[in-house]
Design a protein around this motif. Sequence first.
Motif, PDB file in Angstrom:
ATOM      1  N   GLY A 120       0.800  -1.217   0.000  1.00  0.00           N
ATOM      2  CA  GLY A 120       0.000   0.000   0.000  1.00  0.00           C
ATOM      3  C   GLY A 120       0.834   1.268   0.000  1.00  0.00           C
ATOM      4  N   ILE A 121       2.118   1.181  -0.349  1.00  0.00           N
ATOM      5  CA  ILE A 121       3.006   2.343  -0.375  1.00  0.00           C
ATOM      6  C   ILE A 121       3.039   2.902  -1.793  1.00  0.00           C
ATOM      7  CG2 ILE A 121       5.370   3.164  -0.068  1.00  0.00           C
ATOM      8  CD1 ILE A 121       5.715   1.015   2.067  1.00  0.00           C
ATOM      9  N   LEU A 122       2.831   4.224  -1.885  1.00  0.00           N
ATOM     10  CA  LEU A 122       2.850   4.902  -3.181  1.00  0.00           C
ATOM     11  C   LEU A 122       4.300   5.193  -3.572  1.00  0.00           C
ATOM     12  CD1 LEU A 122       1.459   6.403  -5.540  1.00  0.00           C
ATOM     13  CD2 LEU A 122       1.444   8.429  -4.077  1.00  0.00           C
ATOM     14  N   HIS A 123       4.680   4.769  -4.750  1.00  0.00           N
ATOM     15  CA  HIS A 123       6.018   5.043  -5.281  1.00  0.00           C
ATOM     16  C   HIS A 123       5.886   6.101  -6.365  1.00  0.00           C
ATOM     17  CE1 HIS A 123       8.081   1.772  -3.193  1.00  0.00           C
ATOM     18  NE2 HIS A 123       6.924   1.110  -3.321  1.00  0.00           N
ATOM     19  N   GLU A 124       6.423   7.281  -6.064  1.00  0.00           N
ATOM     20  CA  GLU A 124       6.288   8.411  -6.965  1.00  0.00           C
ATOM     21  C   GLU A 124       7.575   9.241  -6.889  1.00  0.00           C
ATOM     22  OE1 GLU A 124       3.398  12.278  -7.578  1.00  0.00           O
ATOM     23  OE2 GLU A 124       3.396  11.233  -5.675  1.00  0.00           O
ATOM     24  N   ASN A 125       7.961   9.812  -7.998  1.00  0.00           N
ATOM     25  CA  ASN A 125       9.132  10.698  -8.037  1.00  0.00           C
ATOM     26  C   ASN A 125       8.673  12.125  -7.750  1.00  0.00           C
ATOM     27  OD1 ASN A 125      10.683   8.507  -8.815  1.00  0.00           O
ATOM     28  ND2 ASN A 125      10.332   8.882 -10.982  1.00  0.00           N
ATOM     29  N   PHE A 126       8.205  12.361  -6.536  1.00  0.00           N
ATOM     30  CA  PHE A 126       7.624  13.651  -6.176  1.00  0.00           C
ATOM     31  C   PHE A 126       8.638  14.789  -6.196  1.00  0.00           C
ATOM     32  CE2 PHE A 126       9.147  11.742  -2.319  1.00  0.00           C
ATOM     33  CZ  PHE A 126       9.786  12.781  -1.674  1.00  0.00           C
ATOM     34  N   TYR A 127       9.892  14.483  -6.007  1.00  0.00           N
ATOM     35  CA  TYR A 127      10.930  15.507  -5.908  1.00  0.00           C
ATOM     36  C   TYR A 127      11.292  16.102  -7.273  1.00  0.00           C
ATOM     37  CZ  TYR A 127      13.730  11.561  -7.449  1.00  0.00           C
ATOM     38  OH  TYR A 127      14.214  10.497  -8.151  1.00  0.00           O
ATOM     39  N   LEU A 128      10.879  15.465  -8.369  1.00  0.00           N
ATOM     40  CA  LEU A 128      11.289  15.936  -9.696  1.00  0.00           C
ATOM     41  C   LEU A 128      10.644  17.275 -10.069  1.00  0.00           C
ATOM     42  CD1 LEU A 128      11.351  12.607 -11.721  1.00  0.00           C
ATOM     43  CD2 LEU A 128      13.283  13.959 -10.920  1.00  0.00           C
ATOM     44  N   LEU A 129       9.386  17.492  -9.714  1.00  0.00           N
ATOM     45  CA  LEU A 129       8.738  18.752 -10.075  1.00  0.00           C
ATOM     46  C   LEU A 129       9.360  19.965  -9.378  1.00  0.00           C
ATOM     47  CD1 LEU A 129       4.967  17.832 -10.378  1.00  0.00           C
ATOM     48  CD2 LEU A 129       6.561  18.466 -12.177  1.00  0.00           C
ATOM     49  N   PRO A 130       9.497  19.970  -8.056  1.00  0.00           N
ATOM     50  CA  PRO A 130      10.119  21.160  -7.447  1.00  0.00           C
ATOM     51  C   PRO A 130      11.577  21.345  -7.872  1.00  0.00           C
ATOM     52  CG  PRO A 130       9.590  19.519  -5.760  1.00  0.00           C
ATOM     53  CD  PRO A 130       9.020  19.034  -7.051  1.00  0.00           C
ATOM     54  N   THR A 131      12.290  20.236  -8.065  1.00  0.00           N
ATOM     55  CA  THR A 131      13.680  20.350  -8.515  1.00  0.00           C
ATOM     56  C   THR A 131      13.738  20.914  -9.926  1.00  0.00           C
ATOM     57  OG1 THR A 131      14.216  18.439  -7.145  1.00  0.00           O
ATOM     58  CG2 THR A 131      15.858  19.106  -8.758  1.00  0.00           C
ATOM     59  N   GLY A 132      12.842  20.460 -10.804  1.00  0.00           N
ATOM     60  CA  GLY A 132      12.780  20.992 -12.169  1.00  0.00           C
ATOM     61  C   GLY A 132      12.466  22.474 -12.184  1.00  0.00           C
ATOM     62  N   PHE A 133      11.468  22.881 -11.366  1.00  0.00           N
ATOM     63  CA  PHE A 133      11.139  24.311 -11.278  1.00  0.00           C
ATOM     64  C   PHE A 133      12.323  25.114 -10.737  1.00  0.00           C
ATOM     65  CE2 PHE A 133       6.520  23.125 -11.212  1.00  0.00           C
ATOM     66  CZ  PHE A 133       6.185  23.855 -12.339  1.00  0.00           C
ATOM     67  N   PHE A 134      13.008  24.570  -9.737  1.00  0.00           N
ATOM     68  CA  PHE A 134      14.157  25.257  -9.155  1.00  0.00           C
ATOM     69  C   PHE A 134      15.253  25.458 -10.207  1.00  0.00           C
ATOM     70  CE2 PHE A 134      18.290  25.032  -6.960  1.00  0.00           C
ATOM     71  CZ  PHE A 134      18.195  26.191  -6.209  1.00  0.00           C
ATOM     72  N   PHE A 135      15.588  24.411 -10.956  1.00  0.00           N
ATOM     73  CA  PHE A 135      16.637  24.518 -11.966  1.00  0.00           C
ATOM     74  C   PHE A 135      16.250  25.489 -13.077  1.00  0.00           C
ATOM     75  CE2 PHE A 135      19.102  20.292 -11.239  1.00  0.00           C
ATOM     76  CZ  PHE A 135      19.647  20.833 -10.088  1.00  0.00           C
ATOM     77  N   ILE A 136      15.011  25.466 -13.493  1.00  0.00           N
ATOM     78  CA  ILE A 136      14.572  26.421 -14.533  1.00  0.00           C
ATOM     79  C   ILE A 136      14.627  27.845 -13.979  1.00  0.00           C
ATOM     80  CG2 ILE A 136      12.531  27.204 -15.808  1.00  0.00           C
ATOM     81  CD1 ILE A 136      12.015  24.290 -16.504  1.00  0.00           C
ATOM     82  N   PHE A 137      14.211  28.033 -12.752  1.00  0.00           N
ATOM     83  CA  PHE A 137      14.282  29.360 -12.122  1.00  0.00           C
ATOM     84  C   PHE A 137      15.726  29.856 -12.063  1.00  0.00           C
ATOM     85  CE2 PHE A 137      14.764  31.892  -8.204  1.00  0.00           C
ATOM     86  CZ  PHE A 137      13.957  32.971  -8.536  1.00  0.00           C
ATOM     87  N   ILE A 138      16.641  29.010 -11.625  1.00  0.00           N
ATOM     88  CA  ILE A 138      18.056  29.389 -11.546  1.00  0.00           C
ATOM     89  C   ILE A 138      18.605  29.705 -12.943  1.00  0.00           C
ATOM     90  CG2 ILE A 138      20.385  28.533 -10.987  1.00  0.00           C
ATOM     91  CD1 ILE A 138      18.736  29.320  -8.563  1.00  0.00           C
ATOM     92  N   GLY A 139      18.248  28.895 -13.939  1.00  0.00           N
ATOM     93  CA  GLY A 139      18.706  29.147 -15.307  1.00  0.00           C
ATOM     94  C   GLY A 139      18.225  30.489 -15.830  1.00  0.00           C
ATOM     95  N   ILE A 140      16.959  30.810 -15.564  1.00  0.00           N
ATOM     96  CA  ILE A 140      16.416  32.104 -16.011  1.00  0.00           C
ATOM     97  C   ILE A 140      17.110  33.254 -15.292  1.00  0.00           C
ATOM     98  CG2 ILE A 140      14.331  33.547 -15.948  1.00  0.00           C
ATOM     99  CD1 ILE A 140      12.736  30.966 -16.534  1.00  0.00           C
TER     100      ILE A 140
END
Length: 159
Positions: A120-140
Amino acid sequence: MEFGEKIKELRTTNQMTQEKFALRLNVTRQAVSNWENNRNLPDLEMLILISTIFHISLDELILGGSTVNNMTEKLIKDGSETRRAKFNMITTLIGALFLFLGAAFFFIKAHSVEYIDSSGILHENFYLLPTGFFFIFIGIIIFLTTGITFVNSYIKSRR
């Protein structure tokens, strides 16, 4: 002594005409005339050749004495422009890398499989969205900072 005066003095003391001097340097007579009249200045390779022809050190040729002349100012300006161009190129590449990584994280998140295992454990790559937004923000931010710095230096150089 200005650089043009120095070249003219060296040429005349060695009893060379502008044509003969231009032939030895493999340039036009007009180029030599422009150097002597301080309309433009030779590049570094040409300075080395001139110092070899007249058996004079580059220090003496460029500095010409204890005061800073137009050739010295040109070399200092060229050096700072080269450093600035390298810095702009490196920061642009770093910004592009951050943007690419941010986009890659979004791509991985979109194509990753989320599932619930038998416990019953959910396996999800939840950290990818905030990390992606962070990297795009830093790049901009890096692109904007580099762009603003470039425009600012361009405006200052035009004054």
